[in-house]
Write a protein that holds these residues in place. Structure first.
Motif, PDB file in Angstrom:
ATOM      1  N   PHE A  12     -61.688  12.394  43.270  1.00 44.96           N
ATOM      2  CA  PHE A  12     -63.018  12.192  42.843  1.00 44.96           C
ATOM      3  C   PHE A  12     -63.183  12.829  41.371  1.00 44.96           C
ATOM      4  O   PHE A  12     -63.936  12.448  40.514  1.00 44.96           O
ATOM      5  CB  PHE A  12     -63.983  12.517  43.618  1.00 44.96           C
ATOM      6  CG  PHE A  12     -64.006  11.636  44.957  1.00 44.96           C
ATOM      7  CD1 PHE A  12     -64.677  10.381  45.040  1.00 44.96           C
ATOM      8  CD2 PHE A  12     -63.480  12.022  46.256  1.00 44.96           C
ATOM      9  CE1 PHE A  12     -64.783   9.685  46.074  1.00 44.96           C
ATOM     10  CE2 PHE A  12     -63.262  11.077  47.131  1.00 44.96           C
ATOM     11  CZ  PHE A  12     -63.854  10.055  47.325  1.00 44.96           C
ATOM     12  N   SER A  13     -62.843  14.226  41.489  1.00 41.64           N
ATOM     13  CA  SER A  13     -63.274  14.927  40.026  1.00 41.64           C
ATOM     14  C   SER A  13     -61.730  15.900  39.908  1.00 41.64           C
ATOM     15  O   SER A  13     -60.985  15.890  40.529  1.00 41.64           O
ATOM     16  CB  SER A  13     -64.380  15.807  40.578  1.00 41.64           C
ATOM     17  OG  SER A  13     -64.186  16.549  41.908  1.00 41.64           O
ATOM     18  N   THR A  14     -62.206  16.694  38.808  1.00 42.23           N
ATOM     19  CA  THR A  14     -61.185  17.261  38.185  1.00 42.23           C
ATOM     20  C   THR A  14     -61.097  18.820  38.775  1.00 42.23           C
ATOM     21  O   THR A  14     -61.883  19.357  39.343  1.00 42.23           O
ATOM     22  CB  THR A  14     -61.185  17.537  36.622  1.00 42.23           C
ATOM     23  OG1 THR A  14     -62.443  18.346  36.342  1.00 42.23           O
ATOM     24  CG2 THR A  14     -61.347  16.301  36.190  1.00 42.23           C
ATOM     25  N   GLY A  15     -60.072  19.787  38.603  1.00 48.53           N
ATOM     26  CA  GLY A  15     -59.904  21.245  38.903  1.00 48.53           C
ATOM     27  C   GLY A  15     -58.921  21.660  38.150  1.00 48.53           C
ATOM     28  O   GLY A  15     -58.023  21.188  37.859  1.00 48.53           O
ATOM     29  N   PRO A  16     -58.926  23.010  38.182  1.00 43.77           N
ATOM     30  CA  PRO A  16     -58.290  23.861  37.291  1.00 43.77           C
ATOM     31  C   PRO A  16     -56.909  24.156  38.140  1.00 43.77           C
ATOM     32  O   PRO A  16     -56.774  24.606  39.334  1.00 43.77           O
ATOM     33  CB  PRO A  16     -58.919  25.197  36.775  1.00 43.77           C
ATOM     34  CG  PRO A  16     -59.709  25.261  37.764  1.00 43.77           C
ATOM     35  CD  PRO A  16     -60.073  23.971  38.435  1.00 43.77           C
ATOM     36  N   GLU A  17     -55.693  24.360  37.113  1.00 45.99           N
ATOM     37  CA  GLU A  17     -54.550  24.793  38.012  1.00 45.99           C
ATOM     38  C   GLU A  17     -54.302  26.406  37.968  1.00 45.99           C
ATOM     39  O   GLU A  17     -54.073  27.194  38.905  1.00 45.99           O
ATOM     40  CB  GLU A  17     -53.310  24.389  37.069  1.00 45.99           C
ATOM     41  CG  GLU A  17     -52.999  23.027  37.209  1.00 45.99           C
ATOM     42  CD  GLU A  17     -52.861  22.437  38.769  1.00 45.99           C
ATOM     43  OE1 GLU A  17     -51.789  23.101  39.427  1.00 45.99           O
ATOM     44  OE2 GLU A  17     -53.294  21.535  39.402  1.00 45.99           O
ATOM     45  N   GLY A  74     -53.052  19.100  31.546  1.00 46.26           N
ATOM     46  CA  GLY A  74     -52.235  20.083  32.282  1.00 46.26           C
ATOM     47  C   GLY A  74     -53.159  21.174  33.092  1.00 46.26           C
ATOM     48  O   GLY A  74     -53.163  21.330  33.973  1.00 46.26           O
ATOM     49  N   PRO A  75     -53.827  21.799  32.044  1.00 41.61           N
ATOM     50  CA  PRO A  75     -54.815  22.957  32.562  1.00 41.61           C
ATOM     51  C   PRO A  75     -55.723  22.597  33.491  1.00 41.61           C
ATOM     52  O   PRO A  75     -56.004  23.269  34.550  1.00 41.61           O
ATOM     53  CB  PRO A  75     -55.046  23.718  31.513  1.00 41.61           C
ATOM     54  CG  PRO A  75     -54.124  23.337  30.355  1.00 41.61           C
ATOM     55  CD  PRO A  75     -53.698  21.801  30.744  1.00 41.61           C
TER      56      PRO A  75
END
Length: 263
Positions: free
Chosen positions: A146-151, A206-207
């Motif tokens: 559903f959504s993004t997140g940081p590595e 990527g990040p």
């Protein structure tokens, strides 16, 4: 361009954008999906085609902003009236939520298979209230659909990443993608923009997973929080401001930079 044109075009176009974009994330993530583990190339090209499809559907109606950062950049640049901005943003958020619900409906069985898998269950906190909150997962096992997140969770870096990526996107739209009226994407602009989105994903995604669109992240995150998904885990609201604030800053900066350098 009437208010009804903006509402209809942005709602439908953004819904299709999220349906296909979050759909490729579901295809790559969920168990019992034929595309499971297809990888980052599938995700980036899937999002590029999602932008292309949503933009072609709505470009002749609303200008195919489909993104508050685009709307803000065009308002700063002068192509979109500031009075139309709230309607654009509300329509985009509604469309993003509709698209996310449709992804859940299409992949209903896969969500159930994934979230009831013993390995997925074991990876989640055993019982709410008995977990060390310092080490507990902030995001559930299907939040990435559903959504993004940081590595790497670093607020400054994460915001900078989203700002830079969004500036690239909005500058490409303002310099290459506008329709004859200058208030949205034309047919060639939709193609250029979709390719730019693929490029951003491959180079800068990527990040953080490259939200580059506040409603692309916020609308589906709200849906994730509301849907009756078993063992779905958290919606990571502590990070949710980053993919909203970063792209909005990037959109405003790109609009101002365009006026200084290209107008």
């Amino acid at each position: 361009m009437s208010s009804s044109d903006i509402f209809i075009g942005e709602t439908i176009g953004t819904a299709v954008l999220i349906l296909l974009g979050a759909g490729v994330c579901a295809a790559v993530t969920l168990k019992r999906s034929k595309a499971q583990n297809a990888g980052w190339l599938a995700v980036t090209f899937g999002w590029g085609f999602a932008v292309l499809t949503g933009a072609y559907i709505s470009s002749g109606v609303s200008g195919a902003h489909l993104n508050p950062a685009v709307t803000l950049g065009l308002a700063v640049q002068g192509g979109t009236a500031w009075g139309d901005v709230p309607l654009y943003l509300a329509s985009q958020l509604l469309g993003a939520m509709i698209g996310a619900v449709l992804v859940w409906a299409v992949y209903y069985g896969q969500f159930h298979a994934h979230l009831t898998d013993p390995g997925i269950i074991r990876a989640q906190p055993a019982e709410e209230g008995m977990v060390d909150q310092a080490t507990a997962p902030k995001a559930g096992p299907v939040l990435g659909v559903f959504s993004t997140g940081p590595e790497i969770r670093n607020a400054v870096q994460n915001v900078v990443t989203e700002v830079v990526a969004t500036v690239v996107l909005i500058l490409a739209i303002l310099t290459q993608g506008l329709n004859d009226a200058g208030n949205g994407l034309g047919p060639l602009g939709a193609l250029i923009t979709s390719l730019v989105v693929v490029g951003i994903g491959l180079s800068l995604g990527g990040p953080t997973g490259y939200a580059i669109n506040p409603v692309r992240d916020l609308g589906p995150r709200i849906v994730h929080a509301l849907l009756p998904l078993p063992n779905k885990g958290g919606s990571d609201w502590g990070y949710a401001w980053v993919p909203v604030v970063g792209p909005l800053i990037g959109g405003a900066l790109a609009g101002g930079l365009y006026n200084l350098a290209f107008a």
